[in-house]
Design an enzyme around this catalytic site. Structure first.
Site, short mmCIF file in Angstrom:
data_model
loop_
_atom_site.label_atom_id
_atom_site.label_comp_id
_atom_site.label_asym_id
_atom_site.label_seq_id
_atom_site.Cartn_x
_atom_site.Cartn_y
_atom_site.Cartn_z
N HIS A 14 37.65 46.72 38.32
CA HIS A 14 37.98 47.10 39.69
C HIS A 14 36.96 46.49 40.64
O HIS A 14 35.80 46.26 40.28
CB HIS A 14 38.00 48.63 39.84
CG HIS A 14 38.58 49.09 41.15
ND1 HIS A 14 39.91 49.01 41.44
CD2 HIS A 14 37.97 49.61 42.27
CE1 HIS A 14 40.13 49.47 42.66
NE2 HIS A 14 38.97 49.84 43.19
N CYS A 61 43.61 45.40 43.66
CA CYS A 61 42.21 45.43 44.10
C CYS A 61 41.64 44.04 44.34
O CYS A 61 41.06 43.76 45.40
CB CYS A 61 41.37 46.22 43.10
SG CYS A 61 41.15 45.45 41.48
N HIS A 102 39.08 49.39 49.57
CA HIS A 102 39.67 48.89 48.32
C HIS A 102 41.14 49.30 48.23
O HIS A 102 41.63 50.14 48.98
CB HIS A 102 38.89 49.40 47.10
CG HIS A 102 39.04 50.87 46.84
ND1 HIS A 102 38.99 51.41 45.57
CD2 HIS A 102 39.24 51.94 47.67
CE1 HIS A 102 39.13 52.72 45.62
NE2 HIS A 102 39.29 53.06 46.87
#
Length: 344
Positions: A306, A258, A318
């Site tokens: 994240h 990520c 993402h």
């Protein structure tokens, strides 16, 4: 500003299903494997979240190890240089000592008194004085070189100890990541094809419900629709990476995790940002969620584990987790901790 989507329990059917699953769990022995799809999803979320947390710790430490390796190389070069300087100065000091020995180490004033040619004696005395000063300078330089060598040697030794400790921690995080991902894959491997489809549908439904509630909150009413020049370049980069696989610790060009994706997207726009989602949250300029614009980074989860790149219209790009690919998704489908702007 923290936004927590309230998709869980919004629909009666989902509440009943989850309640039944939880009731069943109470009658399972400790350590029992998940039985219902909601349980399976919760277990997968837990395992992949733990893997992602360990991945970001790994990424942060990996960068630190790289810097330590570079510093250790610099220190070793400095030690080698100091050793050469010490050998040269030792040789010069030795030559000076031998020269004085051959000259009998007679003081300059005695040489003047005994000389038959006073003018020549003065020249000799001046040369002797210069030689003595030069010898003193060499001895002092030799002492400084020895001290420099000790200092650089000690620094290199300390850096090597820290490097070895951090490499050990890297191995620990690596094992944690692999263990969690392996456990998640074992859970998934026990699902039949029909259950996999049902689980995917459940995930989409939950994400859509969370997104709908997030949009209804009015959070997008004053959000920006145009990013900065750099922001648009970051979005263009991320868009070009769609479909590439998630791989923990990866930062392109063939795969990403990520924060690897977000850091490389902004690097492509000419802006260097921290490597991990936690550092991106800690160090980059924060903006209200209601004021975000394309190119901003959305940080998720209370532990900032994240991150995604906001692309506008309530959407983001993402790298979700192992087994998935870089994808476009609803920005409000997960728990939002906040938003940061790399080029503020």
């Amino acid at each position: 500003m923290r936004q927590i989507p309230g998709a869980h329990g919004r629909r009666t059917a989902a509440v009943v299903t989850l309640a039944l699953a939880l009731t069943a769990t109470l009658h399972q022995p400790a350590g029992a494997e998940p039985q219902s799809l909601p349980e399976v999803r919760a277990e997968l979320d837990r395992l992949y979240h733990q893997a992602e947390v360990a991945t970001e710790k790994y990424n942060a430490l990996d960068g630190k190890v790289t810097r330590q390796e570079k510093r250790l190389g610099t220190l070793r070069t400095q030690v080698t240089s100091a050793e050469r300087k010490l050998r040269r100065l030792t040789g010069l000091a030795g030559a000076a000592a031998r020269s004085q020995y051959r000259g009998g180490a007679v003081p300059a004033e005695v040489q003047f008194a005994l000389a038959g040619d006073p003018e020549r004696a003065l020249d000799n005395a001046s040369l002797a004085r210069q030689a003595q000063l030069a010898t003193n300078r060499r001895i002092k330089a030799l002492s400084l070189a020895e001290e420099e060598l000790r200092t650089r040697g000690d620094e290199a030794a300390d850096e090597l100890k820290r490097l070895r400790r951090n490499r050990g921690s890297l191995d620990s995080h690596r094992r944690t990541i692999r263990t969690r991902i392996g456990a998640a894959r074992r859970v998934e491997s026990r699902l039949e094809q029909k259950q996999r489809r049902e689980l995917a549908a459940l995930e989409r439904r939950t994400a859509d419900e969370a997104q709908a509630e997030w949009v209804r909150s009015g959070v997008l009413d004053s959000a920006g629709t145009e990013g900065s020049t750099a922001g648009r370049e970051a979005v263009a980069f991320a868009t070009g990476e769609l479909g590439k696989p998630y791989v923990w610790g990866a930062e392109g060009p063939d795969s990403y995790d990520c924060s690897g994706l977000t850091s490389q997207a902004w690097l492509a726009a000419g802006v260097v940002i921290p490597r991990t989602s936690q550092e991106q949250w800690r160090l980059l300029h924060r903006v209200p969620v209601t004021k975000m614009r394309p190119g901003d980074l959305i940080i998720y989860n209370a532990d900032a584990s994240h991150v995604s790149l906001y692309i506008g219209d309530g959407r983001m790009i993402h790298a979700p987790r192992p087994g998935r690919h870089v994808t476009e998704a609803p920005a409000g489908s997960m728990e939002i901790l906040g938003v940061v702007r790399p080029d503020a």
